[in-house]
Design an enzyme around this catalytic site. Structure first.
Site, PDB file in Angstrom:
ATOM      1  N   CYS A   1       5.411  -0.097   6.895  1.00  0.00           N
ATOM      2  CA  CYS A   1       5.228   1.003   6.331  1.00  0.00           C
ATOM      3  C   CYS A   1       6.407   1.460   5.386  1.00  0.00           C
ATOM      4  O   CYS A   1       7.431   1.519   5.911  1.00  0.00           O
ATOM      5  CB  CYS A   1       4.673   2.182   7.216  1.00  0.00           C
ATOM      6  N   LEU A   2       6.020   1.799   4.268  1.00  0.00           N
ATOM      7  CA  LEU A   2       7.274   2.126   3.389  1.00  0.00           C
ATOM      8  C   LEU A   2       7.944   3.350   3.662  1.00  0.00           C
ATOM      9  O   LEU A   2       9.141   3.715   3.620  1.00  0.00           O
ATOM     10  CB  LEU A   2       6.778   2.153   1.875  1.00  0.00           C
TER      11      LEU A   2
ATOM     12  N   GLN B   1       2.746   9.877   0.978  1.00  0.00           N
ATOM     13  CA  GLN B   1       4.093   9.312   1.048  1.00  0.00           C
ATOM     14  C   GLN B   1       5.215   9.582  -0.121  1.00  0.00           C
ATOM     15  O   GLN B   1       6.251   9.425  -0.221  1.00  0.00           O
ATOM     16  CB  GLN B   1       3.859   7.828   1.458  1.00  0.00           C
TER      17      GLN B   1
ATOM     18  N   GLY C   1       0.811  -1.053   0.023  1.00  0.00           N
ATOM     19  CA  GLY C   1       0.019   0.046  -0.011  1.00  0.00           C
ATOM     20  C   GLY C   1       0.743   1.256  -0.055  1.00  0.00           C
ATOM     21  O   GLY C   1       2.025   0.910   0.360  1.00  0.00           O
TER      22      GLY C   1
ATOM     23  N   HIS D   1      -4.664   1.205   7.500  1.00  0.00           N
ATOM     24  CA  HIS D   1      -3.216   1.657   7.364  1.00  0.00           C
ATOM     25  C   HIS D   1      -3.278   2.851   6.503  1.00  0.00           C
ATOM     26  O   HIS D   1      -2.772   3.884   6.724  1.00  0.00           O
ATOM     27  CB  HIS D   1      -2.260   0.774   6.931  1.00  0.00           C
ATOM     28  N   GLU D   2      -3.768   2.779   5.046  1.00  0.00           N
ATOM     29  CA  GLU D   2      -3.416   3.710   4.215  1.00  0.00           C
ATOM     30  C   GLU D   2      -4.638   4.928   4.466  1.00  0.00           C
ATOM     31  O   GLU D   2      -3.815   6.139   4.285  1.00  0.00           O
ATOM     32  CB  GLU D   2      -3.954   3.212   2.779  1.00  0.00           C
TER      33      GLU D   2
ATOM     34  N   HIS E   1      -2.869   7.231   6.860  1.00  0.00           N
ATOM     35  CA  HIS E   1      -2.114   8.040   6.084  1.00  0.00           C
ATOM     36  C   HIS E   1      -2.725   9.509   5.748  1.00  0.00           C
ATOM     37  O   HIS E   1      -2.080  10.608   6.037  1.00  0.00           O
ATOM     38  CB  HIS E   1      -1.471   7.568   5.039  1.00  0.00           C
TER      39      HIS E   1
HETATM   40 NI    NI Z   1       2.535   3.504   5.459  1.00  0.00          NI
END
Ligand code: NI
Length: 172
Positions: A92-93, A50, A45, A134-135, A138
């Protein structure tokens, strides 16, 4: 696209709604770049903040062994119902290499516009439900570490400060 790391201010901002009619021309390019960036980084995701874009837009791509890959681009997504609870490992990236067990709703229903600007409703459980939550977090400037129990968050703080410095210096 460069992925913003923990410590960069845009990750803490509440993202602005997408005006689909106004952004229609550039959305396909942004969405395909986001999918490519996410896959290259090995993520499931990625949200627009991000990659430095102030937009309520997330992409998710989940591959199961027995099922075809499920790819979603969600514009202005909202959780319309949620129930139950589940706990599982999350990464998480924007926090490369960091994984933690996080408690989430078990099931959620999300309404959004898809990449063609059409309203969709997604009902999900399990891992997809976790990825959606999660997304969507963000988009409100919320990060998975915020979902850890208070004491764990306190214990974790010194390590996060070190990681933040490392990422700010371009480390992985
Ligand atoms: Ni993330």
């Amino acid at each position: 696209m460069r992925i913003c790391k923990y410590g960069e201010r845009i990750l803490r901002k509440k993202a602005r709604p997408v005006d689909y009619a106004a952004d229609k021309g550039r959305l396909p390019g942004i969405i395909s770049d986001m999918f490519e960036t996410m896959r290259a980084a090995g993520g499931v995701g990625l949200s627009a903040c991000q990659v430095g874009l102030d937009m309520r837009l997330s992409v998710i791509s989940i591959a199961n062994e027995n099922e075809p890959e499920l790819s979603l681009a969600l514009i202005n997504p909202e959780i319309v119902s949620a129930e139950g609870s589940q706990e599982g490992e999350e990464g998480c990236l924007s926090f490369p290499g960091l994984y933690q067990r996080v408690r989430r709703y078990d099931k959620v229903a999300v309404r959004a516009l898809n990449e063609r600007g059409l309203p969709v409703e997604i009902r999900a459980g399990g891992f997809l439900s976790r990825a959606l939550q999660h997304e969507l977090d963000h988009l409100d400037g919320r990060l998975f570490i915020d979902r850890l129990p208070f004491l764990l968050r306190l214990k974790f703080r010194p390590r996060l400060i070190i990681l933040k410095r490392k990422w700010a210096a371009g480390g992985k």
